[in-house]
Design an enzyme around this catalytic site. Structure first.
Site, PDB file in Angstrom:
ATOM      1  N   ALA A  20       0.830  -1.211   0.000  1.00  0.00           N
ATOM      2  CA  ALA A  20       0.000   0.000   0.000  1.00  0.00           C
ATOM      3  C   ALA A  20       0.863   1.259   0.000  1.00  0.00           C
ATOM      4  CB  ALA A  20      -0.939  -0.011   1.199  1.00  0.00           C
ATOM      5  N   GLY A  21       1.800   1.335   0.940  1.00  0.00           N
ATOM      6  CA  GLY A  21       2.621   2.540   1.067  1.00  0.00           C
ATOM      7  C   GLY A  21       3.482   2.770  -0.160  1.00  0.00           C
ATOM      8  N   PHE A 120      -9.095 -19.866  -5.521  1.00  0.00           N
ATOM      9  CA  PHE A 120      -8.947 -19.475  -4.121  1.00  0.00           C
ATOM     10  C   PHE A 120     -10.317 -19.524  -3.465  1.00  0.00           C
ATOM     11  CE2 PHE A 120      -5.612 -17.577  -1.469  1.00  0.00           C
ATOM     12  CZ  PHE A 120      -4.496 -17.942  -2.198  1.00  0.00           C
ATOM     13  N   GLN A 240      -9.769 -11.979  11.148  1.00  0.00           N
ATOM     14  CA  GLN A 240      -9.918 -13.283  10.500  1.00  0.00           C
ATOM     15  C   GLN A 240      -8.886 -14.299  10.986  1.00  0.00           C
ATOM     16  OE1 GLN A 240      -8.537 -13.787   6.223  1.00  0.00           O
ATOM     17  NE2 GLN A 240     -10.739 -14.016   6.005  1.00  0.00           N
ATOM     18  N   HIS A 242      -7.066 -17.595   9.848  1.00  0.00           N
ATOM     19  CA  HIS A 242      -6.810 -18.369   8.637  1.00  0.00           C
ATOM     20  C   HIS A 242      -6.787 -19.841   9.029  1.00  0.00           C
ATOM     21  CE1 HIS A 242      -4.834 -19.906   5.092  1.00  0.00           C
ATOM     22  NE2 HIS A 242      -4.882 -18.710   4.519  1.00  0.00           N
ATOM     23  N   LEU A 252       1.971 -19.309   7.961  1.00  0.00           N
ATOM     24  CA  LEU A 252       0.906 -19.705   7.054  1.00  0.00           C
ATOM     25  C   LEU A 252       1.292 -20.787   6.067  1.00  0.00           C
ATOM     26  CD1 LEU A 252      -1.815 -18.390   7.089  1.00  0.00           C
ATOM     27  CD2 LEU A 252      -1.192 -17.192   5.018  1.00  0.00           C
ATOM     28  N   GLU A 255      -3.340 -20.470   1.317  1.00  0.00           N
ATOM     29  CA  GLU A 255      -4.591 -21.034   0.798  1.00  0.00           C
ATOM     30  C   GLU A 255      -4.377 -21.622  -0.601  1.00  0.00           C
ATOM     31  OE1 GLU A 255      -7.951 -18.638   1.696  1.00  0.00           O
ATOM     32  OE2 GLU A 255      -9.016 -19.357  -0.062  1.00  0.00           O
ATOM     33  N   ARG A 286     -12.772 -18.563   4.370  1.00  0.00           N
ATOM     34  CA  ARG A 286     -11.889 -18.905   5.487  1.00  0.00           C
ATOM     35  C   ARG A 286     -12.607 -19.039   6.827  1.00  0.00           C
ATOM     36  NH1 ARG A 286      -6.945 -14.923   3.829  1.00  0.00           N
ATOM     37  NH2 ARG A 286      -6.295 -16.251   2.117  1.00  0.00           N
ATOM     38  N   HIS A 352      -4.936 -13.890  11.586  1.00  0.00           N
ATOM     39  CA  HIS A 352      -4.307 -13.608  10.304  1.00  0.00           C
ATOM     40  C   HIS A 352      -4.533 -12.210   9.775  1.00  0.00           C
ATOM     41  CE1 HIS A 352      -2.787 -14.371   6.349  1.00  0.00           C
ATOM     42  NE2 HIS A 352      -3.956 -14.230   5.772  1.00  0.00           N
ATOM     43  N   ARG A 394     -12.630 -11.281   5.029  1.00  0.00           N
ATOM     44  CA  ARG A 394     -11.958 -10.993   3.756  1.00  0.00           C
ATOM     45  C   ARG A 394     -11.786 -12.263   2.938  1.00  0.00           C
ATOM     46  NH1 ARG A 394      -6.663 -11.574   1.875  1.00  0.00           N
ATOM     47  NH2 ARG A 394      -5.693 -11.996   3.884  1.00  0.00           N
ATOM     48  N   SER A 399      -6.651  -8.905  -0.421  1.00  0.00           N
ATOM     49  CA  SER A 399      -5.967  -7.931   0.416  1.00  0.00           C
ATOM     50  C   SER A 399      -4.789  -7.270  -0.282  1.00  0.00           C
ATOM     51  CB  SER A 399      -5.481  -8.581   1.697  1.00  0.00           C
ATOM     52  OG  SER A 399      -4.677  -7.657   2.377  1.00  0.00           O
TER      53      SER A 399
HETATM   54  C1  LIG Z   1       1.619 -14.857   5.926  1.00  0.00           C
HETATM   55  C2  LIG Z   1       0.662 -13.998   5.148  1.00  0.00           C
HETATM   56  C3  LIG Z   1       0.271 -14.380   3.877  1.00  0.00           C
HETATM   57  C4  LIG Z   1      -0.627 -13.578   3.152  1.00  0.00           C
HETATM   58  N1  LIG Z   1      -0.990 -13.966   1.888  1.00  0.00           N
HETATM   59  C5  LIG Z   1      -1.808 -13.160   1.159  1.00  0.00           C
HETATM   60  C6  LIG Z   1      -2.122 -13.484  -0.190  1.00  0.00           C
HETATM   61  O1  LIG Z   1      -1.679 -14.494  -0.738  1.00  0.00           O
HETATM   62  N2  LIG Z   1      -2.924 -12.639  -0.872  1.00  0.00           N
HETATM   63  C7  LIG Z   1      -3.436 -11.506  -0.312  1.00  0.00           C
HETATM   64  O2  LIG Z   1      -4.148 -10.768  -0.983  1.00  0.00           O
HETATM   65  N3  LIG Z   1      -3.135 -11.169   0.962  1.00  0.00           N
HETATM   66  C8  LIG Z   1      -2.334 -11.965   1.706  1.00  0.00           C
HETATM   67  N4  LIG Z   1      -2.027 -11.613   2.989  1.00  0.00           N
HETATM   68  C9  LIG Z   1      -2.463 -10.320   3.517  1.00  0.00           C
HETATM   69  C10 LIG Z   1      -1.618  -9.207   2.913  1.00  0.00           C
HETATM   70  O3  LIG Z   1      -0.327  -9.660   2.668  1.00  0.00           O
HETATM   71  C11 LIG Z   1      -1.541  -7.999   3.824  1.00  0.00           C
HETATM   72  O4  LIG Z   1      -2.816  -7.614   4.240  1.00  0.00           O
HETATM   73  C12 LIG Z   1      -0.898  -6.827   3.082  1.00  0.00           C
HETATM   74  O5  LIG Z   1       0.302  -7.211   2.464  1.00  0.00           O
HETATM   75  C13 LIG Z   1      -0.666  -5.659   4.014  1.00  0.00           C
HETATM   76  O6  LIG Z   1       0.092  -4.696   3.316  1.00  0.00           O
HETATM   77  P1  LIG Z   1       0.261  -3.218   3.844  1.00  0.00           P
HETATM   78  O7  LIG Z   1       0.908  -2.460   2.752  1.00  0.00           O
HETATM   79  O8  LIG Z   1      -1.029  -2.720   4.364  1.00  0.00           O
HETATM   80  O9  LIG Z   1       1.220  -3.359   5.113  1.00  0.00           O
HETATM   81  P2  LIG Z   1       2.550  -4.227   5.405  1.00  0.00           P
HETATM   82  O10 LIG Z   1       3.077  -4.904   4.226  1.00  0.00           O
HETATM   83  O11 LIG Z   1       2.256  -5.042   6.619  1.00  0.00           O
HETATM   84  O12 LIG Z   1       3.570  -3.098   5.790  1.00  0.00           O
HETATM   85  C14 LIG Z   1       3.409  -2.286   6.928  1.00  0.00           C
HETATM   86  C15 LIG Z   1       4.491  -1.247   6.913  1.00  0.00           C
HETATM   87  O13 LIG Z   1       4.272  -0.307   7.945  1.00  0.00           O
HETATM   88  C16 LIG Z   1       5.492  -0.001   8.562  1.00  0.00           C
HETATM   89  N5  LIG Z   1       5.210   0.466   9.926  1.00  0.00           N
HETATM   90  C17 LIG Z   1       4.316  -0.038  10.811  1.00  0.00           C
HETATM   91  N6  LIG Z   1       4.341   0.687  11.941  1.00  0.00           N
HETATM   92  C18 LIG Z   1       5.254   1.666  11.765  1.00  0.00           C
HETATM   93  C19 LIG Z   1       5.737   2.733  12.573  1.00  0.00           C
HETATM   94  N7  LIG Z   1       5.294   2.941  13.823  1.00  0.00           N
HETATM   95  N8  LIG Z   1       6.696   3.539  12.062  1.00  0.00           N
HETATM   96  C20 LIG Z   1       7.181   3.345  10.807  1.00  0.00           C
HETATM   97  N9  LIG Z   1       6.762   2.355  10.005  1.00  0.00           N
HETATM   98  C21 LIG Z   1       5.801   1.533  10.484  1.00  0.00           C
HETATM   99  C22 LIG Z   1       6.296  -1.286   8.512  1.00  0.00           C
HETATM  100  O14 LIG Z   1       7.663  -1.034   8.613  1.00  0.00           O
HETATM  101  C23 LIG Z   1       5.900  -1.799   7.117  1.00  0.00           C
HETATM  102  O15 LIG Z   1       6.730  -1.232   6.144  1.00  0.00           O
HETATM  103  C24 LIG Z   1      -1.136 -12.402   3.729  1.00  0.00           C
HETATM  104  C25 LIG Z   1      -0.738 -12.015   5.002  1.00  0.00           C
HETATM  105  C26 LIG Z   1       0.133 -12.824   5.718  1.00  0.00           C
HETATM  106  C27 LIG Z   1       0.484 -12.400   7.119  1.00  0.00           C
END
Ligand SMILES: Cc1cc2nc3c(=O)[nH]c(=O)nc-3n(C[C@H](O)[C@H](O)[C@H](O)COP(=O)(O)OP(=O)(O)OC[C@H]3O[C@@H](n4cnc5c(N)ncnc54)[C@H](O)[C@@H]3O)c2cc1C
Length: 583
Positions: A20-21, A120, A240, A242, A252, A255, A286, A352, A394, A399
């Site tokens: 996202a970021g 999926f 959720q 998993h 994990l 799936e 899930r 999860h 979800r 995601s």
């Molecule tokens: C094991 C696993 C497998 C998954 N598989 C899938 C899949 O196959 N398909 C799917 O769609 N989704 C999947 N998901 C879910 C999905 O991966 C996540 O929901 C998604 O990647 C979250 O991305 P994000 O950009 O929101 O945050 P993240 O990728 O979690 O990144 C968070 C960021 O915030 C930063 N941060 C947090 N707090 C602070 C702070 N206080 N100061 C500075 N930086 C901070 C961290 O450093 C990091 O860079 C999975 C999740 C897991 C855990």
């Protein structure tokens, strides 16, 4: 205490370097001066752990339409998702997937060279009727491929990275967000980041459970920053589980393992999903599969009477496992000493994914009151946000898609906003107070005798959340957890750390994270206690059935001191009225 303070100015400040970021940063960079703060090195963000795939109705393997993807997403959310946001998600999925392909994500391919797609849970064709291949993937390393690609692109576009910087507080003046204050985790010292627009993209927060698939960094910091400004969080009761977490560890088994044809079996070797979702079997959503597993375990049919069942991949054969599920093969071998080509893997439900979070508009603007009032200059996207595309549950692969679609969309909207801000607003003057007080206080406790050890509080929190706020919930357990969180928050005031160093002090950071976990866990337990129905991932054994009459609404919660105030808002419905959710 004399802490060093450094000031910085950037047009766009993005906190979090997951999918996202980084997608947001990619869209603002090149146009305006963009900085990304991340507490972990960017490519270690949890997005990199996403294995199975990213949904889009490309129709590369069979006919597909965004309308079908929308229907599945609405139904998967147990009708609690906002359908305007869900429509934006599934429509944008197609161009965003091609944009990622063109940027360079090495997707797995069909024989004709198109992006390959796999099955999926919860994704179907023809409005829930026929099987569907919709998840775009890069073997079982999809998130890894997307994250690395976005990071490389951000470097190419001169995004300024502040790696291992920990955001401690937001700077808000007269209803406008003007930046954030962070701690340099390596060198020590406070940093004030002045910005025209800030995005929170801090990811998920399931670290407050004992058995979780989440990375150590998933401690809900973005949520805590919001709560401490007195702002609302939305739908916090929905987390959720998993169905396929590695037994005792929680990591994990994607799936994709079921998508590729893996079977779930109990101690008698039965494919028990026949008794819970006869048609969809292992590919039911899930929440349904996790409850089925937990029931098998609770009724004594776990493997050798223990709290696990099996996922059996042996019939898929060596070639398919090594080509399509290499990471799972490696993980089972390394962590359990099991070769999954020959033997089933013991698994259990694992905490999860967090459906709730920071309420936003469709344009990712943060809603101060959770309803209509936008906090100017502040945005949120990805797992920490609740634009509400996932509602009460979800669907797999939606995601990383949400992160890509709303990270990208949010970046573009931030850019629009920044263009209306010719200059930086003056800072309020007290911008450092909150962060400085927190760090100084904790550092001053180092080595004091008689203080409470953070690790004790963390373990109690994780164990009790696991017991009381799990796959199955009830009044007694939830009320107990609200009380326990209250007590733990009280004890946290007397916490003392061991390490007083300013440089590379993980004790300090983990203790701040613990404070964040205690605050949002308190909220999760309280919101779950109030919602007396079963919906999606929130299953109350003492209140069977979904209760649309009273509970077809979003929860909003605010933390003030020790009090949580609750409020509610309606769900946006555009195309699909709530219907019974059958599988
Ligand atoms: C094991 C696993 C497998 C998954 N598989 C899938 C899949 O196959 N398909 C799917 O769609 N989704 C999947 N998901 C879910 C999905 O991966 C996540 O929901 C998604 O990647 C979250 O991305 P994000 O950009 O929101 O945050 P993240 O990728 O979690 O990144 C968070 C960021 O915030 C930063 N941060 C947090 N707090 C602070 C702070 N206080 N100061 C500075 N930086 C901070 C961290 O450093 C990091 O860079 C999975 C999740 C897991 C855990």
């Amino acid at each position: 205490m004399n802490l060093e303070v450094t000031y910085h100015k950037h047009d766009a400040l993005i906190i979090g370097s997951g999918i996202a970021g980084l997608y947001a940063a990619l869209k603002t960079s090149g146009e305006v001066d963009t900085a990304v703060l991340s507490k972990v090195y960017p490519t270690r963000s949890h997005s990199g752990a996403a294995q199975g795939g990213c949904a889009a109705s490309l129709g590369n393997r069979m006919e597909d339409r965004w309308e079908w993807h929308l229907y599945d997403t609405v139904r998967g959310s147990d009708f609690l998702g906002d359908q305007d946001a869900q429509e934006l998600l599934v429509r944008e999925a197609v161009p965003v997937m091609y944009e990622m392909e063109h940027l360079g994500v090495p997707f797995s391919r069909t024989p004709e060279g198109r992006i390959d797609q796999r099955a999926f849970g919860g994704h179907f064709g023809n409005f829930g009727k026929t099987p569907m291949l919709r998840a775009c993937f890069a073997a079982d390393r999809t998130g890894h491929a997307q994250l690395h690609l976005l990071y490389e692109q951000c470097l190419k576009h001169q995004v300024r990275f502040y790696n291992e910087f920990y955001a401690l507080s937001l700077i808000v003046k007269d209803g406008i967000c003007l930046g954030a204050v962070a701690w340099d985790m390596n060198r020590g010292g406070l940093h004030v980041f002045q910005a025209k627009a800030v995005m929170l993209a801090t990811g998920g927060y399931a670290r407050c459970w004992k058995i979780t698939s989440n990375a150590h960094a998933n401690t809900g910091d973005g949520l805590a920053l919001i709560m401490r400004q007195g702002l609302a969080l939305e739908d916090m009761e929905f987390v959720q589980f998993h169905p396929t977490g590695v037994w005792k560890h929680g990591m994990l088994v994607s799936e994709a393992a079921r998508g590729e044809g893996g079977h779930l079996t109990n101690d008698k070797g039965e494919r028990f999903m026949e008794n819970y979702a006869k048609e969809k079997m292992e590919l039911a959503p899930r929440d349904v599969v996790s409850r089925a597993e937990q029931t098998e375990i609770d009724e004594g049919r776990g493997i050798a009477g223990q709290d696990c069942v099996h996922i059996d991949l042996t019939h898929l054969g060596r070639e398919k496992i090594l080509e399509r599920l290499p990471q799972i093969h490696e993980m089972a071998q390394k962590f359990l000493g099991i070769n999954c080509i020959e033997k089933p893997i013991p698994i259990q439900p694992t905490a999860h994914y967090s459906m709730g979070g920071i309420p936003t508009t469709l344009d990712t603007e943060v809603l101060a009151d959770g309803k209509e009032e936008v906090l100017a200059g502040l945005y949120a996207s990805g797992e920490c946000a609740c634009v509400s595309v996932h509602g009460a549950n979800r669907l797999g692969t939606n995601s990383t898609l949400e992160c890509a679609v709303f990270g990208r969309h949010g970046g573009l909207r931030m850019l629009d906003y920044i263009r209306t801000c010719p200059s930086f607003e003056e800072l309020p003057g007290n911008e450092l107070d909150m962060a400085r007080e927190e760090v100084e206080h904790l550092l001053s406790t180092a080595g004091t005798k008689g203080g409470v050890r953070p690790v004790e509080l963390r373990e109690r929190l994780q164990e009790t959340m696991q017991k009381n706020v799990a796959v199955f919930r009830n009044q007694e357990g939830l009320a107990d957890q609200v009380k326990i969180c209250g007590e733990l928050r009280e004890q946290y005031r007397r916490v003392a750390i061991d390490d007083g160093a300013r440089v590379a002090n993980t004790d300090l950071i983990e203790t701040i994270e613990l404070g964040h976990m205690l605050d949002y866990s308190y909220m999760i337990a309280r919101c779950a206690l109030e919602r007396t129905e079963c919906r999606g991932a929130h299953w109350r054994t003492d209140h069977p059935g979904r209760n649309d009459k009273e509970w077809h609404k979003h929860t909003l919660a605010y933390l003030k001191g020790d009090e949580i105030r609750l409020d509610y808002k309606p769900v946006t419905i555009t195309r699909h009225q709530p219907e019974e959710r059958k599988y």
